[in-house]
Write an enzyme that holds these catalytic residues in place. Structure first.
Site, mmCIF file in Angstrom:
data_model
loop_
_atom_site.group_PDB
_atom_site.id
_atom_site.type_symbol
_atom_site.label_atom_id
_atom_site.label_comp_id
_atom_site.label_asym_id
_atom_site.label_seq_id
_atom_site.Cartn_x
_atom_site.Cartn_y
_atom_site.Cartn_z
ATOM 1 N N THR A 84 41.555 41.286 47.140
ATOM 2 C CA THR A 84 42.771 41.505 47.837
ATOM 3 C C THR A 84 42.866 43.253 47.378
ATOM 4 O O THR A 84 42.455 44.024 46.548
ATOM 5 C CB THR A 84 43.902 40.888 46.998
ATOM 6 O OG1 THR A 84 44.930 41.269 47.643
ATOM 7 C CG2 THR A 84 43.565 41.552 45.221
ATOM 8 N N HIS A 122 39.724 33.349 30.960
ATOM 9 C CA HIS A 122 39.146 34.207 29.815
ATOM 10 C C HIS A 122 38.702 33.009 29.008
ATOM 11 O O HIS A 122 37.529 32.835 28.556
ATOM 12 C CB HIS A 122 40.121 34.706 28.632
ATOM 13 C CG HIS A 122 39.376 36.018 27.509
ATOM 14 N ND1 HIS A 122 38.274 36.280 27.196
ATOM 15 C CD2 HIS A 122 40.387 36.783 26.528
ATOM 16 C CE1 HIS A 122 37.644 36.975 26.619
ATOM 17 N NE2 HIS A 122 39.154 37.386 26.098
#
Length: 408
Positions: free
Chosen positions: A317, A369
Protein backbone atom coordinates in the site's frame (compact mmCIF):
# COMPACT_ATOMS: atom_id res chain seq x y z
CA UNK A 1 -41.84 -4.68 -20.74
CA UNK A 2 -38.39 -5.65 -19.42
CA UNK A 3 -37.27 -6.15 -15.83
CA UNK A 4 -33.89 -5.13 -14.40
CA UNK A 5 -32.87 -7.88 -11.99
CA UNK A 6 -29.90 -7.85 -9.60
CA UNK A 7 -27.44 -10.49 -10.86
CA UNK A 8 -25.14 -12.48 -8.59
CA UNK A 9 -21.80 -10.60 -8.34
CA UNK A 10 -19.98 -13.70 -7.13
CA UNK A 11 -19.89 -16.64 -4.81
CA UNK A 12 -21.08 -16.10 -1.21
CA UNK A 13 -22.67 -12.71 -2.03
CA UNK A 14 -26.41 -12.83 -1.29
CA UNK A 15 -27.34 -9.14 -1.16
CA UNK A 16 -26.31 -5.83 -2.71
CA UNK A 17 -26.98 -2.12 -2.21
CA UNK A 18 -28.54 0.25 -4.74
CA UNK A 19 -25.69 2.77 -4.73
CA UNK A 20 -26.92 5.33 -7.26
CA UNK A 21 -29.63 5.62 -9.89
CA UNK A 22 -28.07 7.08 -13.04
CA UNK A 23 -31.48 7.93 -14.58
CA UNK A 24 -34.68 9.39 -13.14
CA UNK A 25 -38.20 7.98 -12.78
CA UNK A 26 -40.10 8.23 -16.08
CA UNK A 27 -37.00 9.04 -18.12
CA UNK A 28 -36.69 7.54 -21.59
CA UNK A 29 -33.65 5.27 -21.83
CA UNK A 30 -31.86 3.49 -24.65
CA UNK A 31 -30.70 -0.10 -24.88
CA UNK A 32 -27.29 -0.71 -23.19
CA UNK A 33 -27.43 2.66 -21.39
CA UNK A 34 -26.05 2.44 -17.83
CA UNK A 35 -28.97 3.03 -15.46
CA UNK A 36 -27.78 2.11 -11.94
CA UNK A 37 -24.65 1.50 -9.87
CA UNK A 38 -24.72 -1.52 -7.57
CA UNK A 39 -22.50 -2.01 -4.50
CA UNK A 40 -21.64 -5.41 -3.06
CA UNK A 41 -19.35 -5.96 -0.09
CA UNK A 42 -16.47 -6.62 -2.48
CA UNK A 43 -16.94 -4.45 -5.58
CA UNK A 44 -19.15 -1.96 -7.42
CA UNK A 45 -20.60 -2.48 -10.89
CA UNK A 46 -23.18 -0.85 -13.20
CA UNK A 47 -26.31 -2.41 -14.75
CA UNK A 48 -27.54 -1.45 -18.22
CA UNK A 49 -30.96 -1.17 -19.83
CA UNK A 50 -31.89 -4.33 -21.81
CA UNK A 51 -34.03 -2.33 -24.28
CA UNK A 52 -35.39 1.12 -25.15
CA UNK A 53 -38.32 2.46 -23.14
CA UNK A 54 -39.60 4.46 -20.19
CA UNK A 55 -37.75 3.82 -16.92
CA UNK A 56 -39.65 2.89 -13.75
CA UNK A 57 -37.76 2.70 -10.41
CA UNK A 58 -39.02 0.07 -7.95
CA UNK A 59 -36.36 0.27 -5.20
CA UNK A 60 -35.07 3.45 -3.53
CA UNK A 61 -31.44 4.51 -3.69
CA UNK A 62 -29.43 3.23 -0.70
CA UNK A 63 -31.67 0.19 -0.09
CA UNK A 64 -30.11 -3.27 0.42
CA UNK A 65 -31.85 -6.03 -1.55
CA UNK A 66 -31.27 -9.77 -2.13
CA UNK A 67 -29.67 -11.01 -5.34
CA UNK A 68 -32.42 -11.73 -7.89
CA UNK A 69 -34.63 -8.78 -6.86
CA UNK A 70 -36.42 -6.81 -9.59
CA UNK A 71 -35.27 -3.23 -8.94
CA UNK A 72 -36.64 -1.46 -12.04
CA UNK A 73 -38.80 -1.95 -15.12
CA UNK A 74 -38.65 -0.57 -18.62
CA UNK A 75 -42.02 0.09 -20.23
CA UNK A 76 -42.21 0.20 -24.03
CA UNK A 77 -42.61 3.62 -25.65
CA UNK A 78 -46.16 4.52 -26.72
CA UNK A 79 -46.77 5.37 -30.37
CA UNK A 80 -47.28 9.09 -29.65
CA UNK A 81 -43.94 9.18 -27.76
CA UNK A 82 -42.15 7.64 -30.72
CA UNK A 83 -43.75 10.20 -33.06
CA UNK A 84 -42.83 12.99 -30.62
CA UNK A 85 -39.19 11.86 -30.64
CA UNK A 86 -39.02 12.17 -34.43
CA UNK A 87 -41.08 15.35 -34.74
CA UNK A 88 -39.05 18.60 -34.66
CA UNK A 89 -40.00 20.93 -31.83
CA UNK A 90 -41.22 24.32 -32.99
CA UNK A 91 -39.53 27.32 -31.40
CA UNK A 92 -41.95 29.40 -29.30
CA UNK A 93 -42.71 32.83 -30.66
CA UNK A 94 -41.15 35.63 -28.59
CA UNK A 95 -43.60 37.51 -26.40
CA UNK A 96 -44.06 41.24 -26.98
CA UNK A 97 -43.27 43.72 -24.20
CA UNK A 98 -46.97 44.29 -23.53
CA UNK A 99 -47.56 40.54 -23.38
CA UNK A 100 -44.76 40.15 -20.82
CA UNK A 101 -46.22 42.92 -18.62
CA UNK A 102 -49.67 41.36 -18.88
CA UNK A 103 -48.29 37.91 -18.03
CA UNK A 104 -46.42 39.31 -15.01
CA UNK A 105 -49.52 41.14 -13.68
CA UNK A 106 -51.71 38.06 -14.16
CA UNK A 107 -49.24 35.97 -12.11
CA UNK A 108 -49.41 38.58 -9.33
CA UNK A 109 -53.20 38.57 -9.34
CA UNK A 110 -53.27 34.77 -9.33
CA UNK A 111 -51.10 34.65 -6.18
CA UNK A 112 -53.06 37.46 -4.51
CA UNK A 113 -49.83 39.45 -4.00
CA UNK A 114 -49.45 42.99 -5.38
CA UNK A 115 -46.33 45.21 -5.46
CA UNK A 116 -46.24 48.97 -5.91
CA UNK A 117 -44.06 50.53 -8.64
CA UNK A 118 -41.94 52.33 -5.97
CA UNK A 119 -41.35 49.08 -4.07
CA UNK A 120 -40.39 47.33 -7.32
CA UNK A 121 -37.92 50.14 -8.12
CA UNK A 122 -36.27 49.80 -4.66
CA UNK A 123 -35.89 46.05 -5.15
CA UNK A 124 -34.23 46.60 -8.53
CA UNK A 125 -31.79 49.15 -7.05
CA UNK A 126 -30.88 46.78 -4.19
CA UNK A 127 -30.63 43.80 -6.60
CA UNK A 128 -33.17 41.76 -4.64
CA UNK A 129 -35.26 39.18 -6.47
CA UNK A 130 -38.97 40.02 -6.37
CA UNK A 131 -39.86 36.32 -5.80
CA UNK A 132 -38.06 36.39 -2.42
CA UNK A 133 -40.24 39.24 -1.16
CA UNK A 134 -43.39 37.65 -2.61
CA UNK A 135 -42.66 34.52 -0.58
CA UNK A 136 -42.39 36.59 2.62
CA UNK A 137 -45.58 38.63 2.01
CA UNK A 138 -47.74 36.20 0.08
CA UNK A 139 -51.30 37.43 -0.48
CA UNK A 140 -50.52 40.98 0.64
CA UNK A 141 -49.83 44.33 -1.02
CA UNK A 142 -46.09 45.11 -0.98
CA UNK A 143 -45.14 48.76 -0.66
CA UNK A 144 -42.05 50.74 0.37
CA UNK A 145 -42.56 49.89 4.06
CA UNK A 146 -42.65 46.10 3.42
CA UNK A 147 -39.53 46.24 1.25
CA UNK A 148 -37.56 48.21 3.88
CA UNK A 149 -38.74 45.77 6.55
CA UNK A 150 -37.63 42.80 4.41
CA UNK A 151 -34.17 44.34 3.78
CA UNK A 152 -33.71 45.04 7.51
CA UNK A 153 -34.64 41.47 8.46
CA UNK A 154 -32.30 40.02 5.79
CA UNK A 155 -29.34 42.03 7.11
CA UNK A 156 -30.07 40.91 10.67
CA UNK A 157 -30.34 37.29 9.55
CA UNK A 158 -27.02 37.48 7.63
CA UNK A 159 -25.26 39.01 10.66
CA UNK A 160 -26.61 36.27 12.95
CA UNK A 161 -25.50 33.61 10.46
CA UNK A 162 -21.94 35.00 10.40
CA UNK A 163 -21.77 35.03 14.20
CA UNK A 164 -23.21 31.57 14.87
CA UNK A 165 -22.03 29.64 11.80
CA UNK A 166 -23.78 26.70 10.18
CA UNK A 167 -25.24 23.92 12.33
CA UNK A 168 -26.37 21.66 9.49
CA UNK A 169 -25.67 17.94 9.31
CA UNK A 170 -25.67 15.45 6.48
CA UNK A 171 -26.45 11.76 6.94
CA UNK A 172 -25.47 9.15 4.38
CA UNK A 173 -25.88 5.40 4.36
CA UNK A 174 -22.57 3.59 4.32
CA UNK A 175 -21.97 1.53 1.19
CA UNK A 176 -21.76 -2.24 1.55
CA UNK A 177 -18.12 -2.00 0.47
CA UNK A 178 -17.38 0.43 3.34
CA UNK A 179 -19.35 -1.66 5.85
CA UNK A 180 -17.50 -4.83 4.86
CA UNK A 181 -14.15 -3.02 5.00
CA UNK A 182 -14.92 -1.77 8.52
CA UNK A 183 -15.90 -5.28 9.62
CA UNK A 184 -12.68 -6.78 8.23
CA UNK A 185 -10.44 -4.13 9.77
CA UNK A 186 -11.95 -4.60 13.24
CA UNK A 187 -11.54 -8.37 12.86
CA UNK A 188 -7.85 -7.94 11.98
CA UNK A 189 -7.21 -5.91 15.15
CA UNK A 190 -9.07 -8.42 17.30
CA UNK A 191 -7.91 -11.70 15.77
CA UNK A 192 -4.21 -11.17 14.92
CA UNK A 193 -1.05 -10.33 16.85
CA UNK A 194 -0.13 -7.44 14.54
CA UNK A 195 3.23 -5.67 14.90
CA UNK A 196 5.01 -3.18 12.64
CA UNK A 197 8.72 -2.80 11.91
CA UNK A 198 10.26 0.19 10.08
CA UNK A 199 13.24 1.00 7.91
CA UNK A 200 14.21 3.71 5.43
CA UNK A 201 15.29 3.56 1.79
CA UNK A 202 17.56 5.90 -0.14
CA UNK A 203 15.62 6.38 -3.40
CA UNK A 204 18.43 8.17 -5.26
CA UNK A 205 19.27 5.37 -7.73
CA UNK A 206 15.63 4.65 -8.61
CA UNK A 207 14.97 8.37 -9.13
CA UNK A 208 18.06 8.60 -11.38
CA UNK A 209 16.78 5.67 -13.45
CA UNK A 210 13.35 7.26 -13.70
CA UNK A 211 14.78 10.63 -14.77
CA UNK A 212 17.18 9.15 -17.34
CA UNK A 213 15.02 6.46 -18.95
CA UNK A 214 11.37 7.43 -18.36
CA UNK A 215 10.82 8.97 -21.81
CA UNK A 216 12.31 5.99 -23.69
CA UNK A 217 10.37 3.59 -21.44
CA UNK A 218 7.12 5.44 -22.11
CA UNK A 219 7.71 5.44 -25.88
CA UNK A 220 8.27 1.67 -25.90
CA UNK A 221 5.70 0.45 -23.37
CA UNK A 222 3.14 3.32 -23.37
CA UNK A 223 3.41 3.68 -19.59
CA UNK A 224 5.80 5.66 -17.39
CA UNK A 225 8.24 4.30 -14.82
CA UNK A 226 6.62 4.24 -11.38
CA UNK A 227 7.80 3.20 -7.93
CA UNK A 228 5.28 0.40 -7.34
CA UNK A 229 6.87 -1.86 -9.96
CA UNK A 230 10.31 -1.60 -8.26
CA UNK A 231 8.78 -2.32 -4.85
CA UNK A 232 6.81 -5.27 -6.21
CA UNK A 233 9.92 -6.72 -7.84
CA UNK A 234 11.99 -6.23 -4.66
CA UNK A 235 9.31 -7.86 -2.50
CA UNK A 236 8.94 -10.91 -4.75
CA UNK A 237 12.72 -11.49 -4.60
CA UNK A 238 12.88 -10.97 -0.82
CA UNK A 239 10.00 -13.44 -0.34
CA UNK A 240 12.15 -16.18 -1.91
CA UNK A 241 14.51 -15.88 1.03
CA UNK A 242 11.75 -15.42 3.60
CA UNK A 243 8.77 -17.48 2.35
CA UNK A 244 7.04 -17.42 5.74
CA UNK A 245 6.30 -13.70 5.18
CA UNK A 246 4.22 -14.84 2.19
CA UNK A 247 2.26 -17.40 4.22
CA UNK A 248 -1.18 -17.48 5.87
CA UNK A 249 -2.94 -19.39 8.62
CA UNK A 250 -5.73 -21.78 7.67
CA UNK A 251 -7.18 -23.20 10.86
CA UNK A 252 -4.37 -25.17 12.50
CA UNK A 253 -2.22 -25.23 9.34
CA UNK A 254 0.26 -22.78 7.82
CA UNK A 255 -0.09 -22.39 4.03
CA UNK A 256 3.11 -21.28 2.25
CA UNK A 257 2.58 -20.70 -1.52
CA UNK A 258 5.50 -21.00 -3.94
CA UNK A 259 4.09 -18.05 -5.91
CA UNK A 260 3.37 -14.39 -5.12
CA UNK A 261 -0.09 -13.01 -5.89
CA UNK A 262 0.58 -9.36 -5.12
CA UNK A 263 -2.27 -7.21 -3.82
CA UNK A 264 -1.91 -3.53 -4.69
CA UNK A 265 -4.06 -1.28 -2.48
CA UNK A 266 -5.80 1.37 -4.60
CA UNK A 267 -8.05 4.23 -3.49
CA UNK A 268 -11.21 4.03 -5.61
CA UNK A 269 -14.20 6.43 -5.57
CA UNK A 270 -16.19 4.02 -3.37
CA UNK A 271 -13.33 3.18 -0.97
CA UNK A 272 -10.15 1.13 -0.74
CA UNK A 273 -9.88 -1.87 -3.07
CA UNK A 274 -7.02 -4.36 -3.44
CA UNK A 275 -6.75 -5.82 -6.96
CA UNK A 276 -4.27 -8.68 -7.33
CA UNK A 277 -1.37 -9.23 -9.75
CA UNK A 278 -1.19 -13.01 -10.29
CA UNK A 279 2.27 -14.66 -10.24
CA UNK A 280 3.98 -11.30 -9.80
CA UNK A 281 7.30 -13.13 -9.26
CA UNK A 282 7.40 -14.02 -12.98
CA UNK A 283 6.86 -10.48 -14.29
CA UNK A 284 9.50 -7.98 -15.37
CA UNK A 285 9.47 -4.27 -14.45
CA UNK A 286 7.71 -3.30 -17.75
CA UNK A 287 5.13 -6.09 -17.35
CA UNK A 288 4.45 -5.00 -13.78
CA UNK A 289 4.01 -1.35 -14.82
CA UNK A 290 1.51 -2.29 -17.54
CA UNK A 291 -0.49 -4.49 -15.16
CA UNK A 292 -0.48 -1.88 -12.36
CA UNK A 293 -1.73 0.81 -14.75
CA UNK A 294 -4.48 -1.48 -16.03
CA UNK A 295 -5.74 -2.21 -12.50
CA UNK A 296 -5.48 1.45 -11.42
CA UNK A 297 -7.63 2.58 -14.36
CA UNK A 298 -10.25 -0.10 -13.62
CA UNK A 299 -10.37 0.98 -9.96
CA UNK A 300 -10.72 4.66 -10.87
CA UNK A 301 -13.59 3.84 -13.26
CA UNK A 302 -15.32 1.53 -10.74
CA UNK A 303 -14.79 -1.48 -13.03
CA UNK A 304 -12.85 -3.67 -10.57
CA UNK A 305 -14.45 -7.13 -10.42
CA UNK A 306 -14.56 -9.82 -7.74
CA UNK A 307 -12.16 -11.86 -9.87
CA UNK A 308 -9.64 -8.98 -9.91
CA UNK A 309 -9.53 -8.98 -6.09
CA UNK A 310 -9.76 -12.69 -5.35
CA UNK A 311 -6.85 -14.28 -3.49
CA UNK A 312 -3.62 -12.43 -2.83
CA UNK A 313 -0.69 -13.62 -0.70
CA UNK A 314 0.97 -10.27 0.12
CA UNK A 315 -0.08 -6.61 -0.19
CA UNK A 316 1.68 -3.31 -0.87
CA UNK A 317 0.00 0.00 0.00
CA UNK A 318 1.29 3.46 -0.89
CA UNK A 319 0.26 6.20 1.51
CA UNK A 320 2.98 8.41 0.04
CA UNK A 321 0.74 9.47 -2.85
CA UNK A 322 -1.39 11.33 -0.26
CA UNK A 323 1.65 12.80 1.54
CA UNK A 324 1.97 10.31 4.41
CA UNK A 325 5.47 10.39 5.95
CA UNK A 326 5.00 7.29 8.12
CA UNK A 327 2.16 4.93 9.05
CA UNK A 328 1.40 1.42 10.31
CA UNK A 329 -0.49 -0.37 7.51
CA UNK A 330 -3.14 -2.85 8.63
CA UNK A 331 -3.15 -6.48 7.49
CA UNK A 332 -5.31 -7.64 4.60
CA UNK A 333 -6.65 -10.99 5.92
CA UNK A 334 -5.92 -13.86 5.58
CA UNK A 335 -2.47 -12.56 4.57
CA UNK A 336 0.23 -12.39 7.23
CA UNK A 337 2.08 -9.26 6.09
CA UNK A 338 1.69 -5.94 4.29
CA UNK A 339 4.31 -3.41 3.15
CA UNK A 340 3.65 0.33 3.43
CA UNK A 341 5.36 2.87 1.16
CA UNK A 342 5.50 6.55 2.11
CA UNK A 343 6.41 10.00 0.84
CA UNK A 344 9.92 10.59 -0.53
CA UNK A 345 11.51 13.47 1.36
CA UNK A 346 14.94 15.08 1.16
CA UNK A 347 16.68 14.44 4.49
CA UNK A 348 20.25 14.71 5.82
CA UNK A 349 21.91 11.27 6.06
CA UNK A 350 25.42 10.12 6.94
CA UNK A 351 27.33 8.81 3.88
CA UNK A 352 30.96 7.71 4.36
CA UNK A 353 31.27 9.88 7.44
CA UNK A 354 29.78 12.96 5.81
CA UNK A 355 26.31 14.49 6.02
CA UNK A 356 24.54 14.58 2.63
CA UNK A 357 21.01 15.36 1.49
CA UNK A 358 19.26 12.37 -0.11
CA UNK A 359 15.70 11.48 -1.15
CA UNK A 360 14.61 9.12 1.62
CA UNK A 361 11.47 7.05 2.14
CA UNK A 362 10.30 5.35 5.32
CA UNK A 363 8.94 1.84 4.70
CA UNK A 364 6.87 -0.20 7.15
CA UNK A 365 6.11 -3.90 7.39
CA UNK A 366 3.09 -4.89 9.45
CA UNK A 367 2.99 -8.62 10.17
CA UNK A 368 1.13 -11.26 12.16
CA UNK A 369 3.46 -12.28 14.99
CA UNK A 370 1.65 -15.61 15.31
CA UNK A 371 3.16 -16.62 11.96
CA UNK A 372 6.23 -14.41 11.46
CA UNK A 373 9.01 -13.91 14.01
CA UNK A 374 10.79 -10.60 14.56
CA UNK A 375 14.01 -11.90 12.98
CA UNK A 376 12.24 -12.83 9.75
CA UNK A 377 10.26 -9.59 9.51
CA UNK A 378 13.29 -7.36 10.11
CA UNK A 379 15.54 -9.38 7.78
CA UNK A 380 12.89 -9.35 5.06
CA UNK A 381 12.57 -5.54 5.27
CA UNK A 382 16.34 -5.11 5.19
CA UNK A 383 16.48 -7.27 2.03
CA UNK A 384 13.80 -5.12 0.37
CA UNK A 385 15.80 -2.00 1.31
CA UNK A 386 19.02 -3.44 -0.18
CA UNK A 387 17.33 -4.30 -3.48
CA UNK A 388 15.71 -0.88 -3.81
CA UNK A 389 18.96 0.95 -3.07
CA UNK A 390 20.79 -1.15 -5.68
CA UNK A 391 18.17 -1.91 -8.37
CA UNK A 392 20.64 -3.76 -10.64
CA UNK A 393 20.61 -6.59 -8.09
CA UNK A 394 17.00 -7.23 -9.09
CA UNK A 395 18.16 -8.25 -12.56
CA UNK A 396 20.63 -10.63 -10.91
CA UNK A 397 17.79 -12.27 -8.97
CA UNK A 398 18.88 -10.47 -5.81
CA UNK A 399 22.54 -11.51 -6.00
CA UNK A 400 25.53 -9.16 -5.87
CA UNK A 401 26.79 -8.76 -9.50
CA UNK A 402 30.43 -8.65 -8.31
CA UNK A 403 30.10 -11.91 -6.36
CA UNK A 404 28.49 -13.56 -9.38
CA UNK A 405 31.34 -12.31 -11.59
CA UNK A 406 33.90 -13.75 -9.18
CA UNK A 407 32.01 -17.01 -8.75
CA UNK A 408 31.73 -16.46 -5.00
Amino acid sequence: MADIIVPSPGESITQVQIAKWLVTEGEEVEKDQEVVEIDSDKASFPLTAPEDGVFRILVAEGEIVPVGTIIARIEPLKEEQKVKQDKPVASPEPLSKSSLVSKKRSEEVKSGTRISPLAEKILTEKEIRKEEVFAAYEGKRIGKKEVEEYVSQSKSSEKQSVISGSRNEERRKLSMLRLKLAERLVAVKNETAMLTTFNEVNMRKILDIKEKYNEAFKNKFEVGIGFMSFFTKAVTLALREFPQVNSMLDGGELVIPDYVDMGVAVSAPKGLVVPVIRNAEKLSIPELEIKIKELAVKARDNRITIEDMKGGTFTITNGGVFGSMMSTPILNPPQSAILGMHKIMDRPVAVNGKVEIHPMMYIALSYDHRVIDGRESVSFLVKVKELLEDPLKMEMEGEDPVLMLLGL
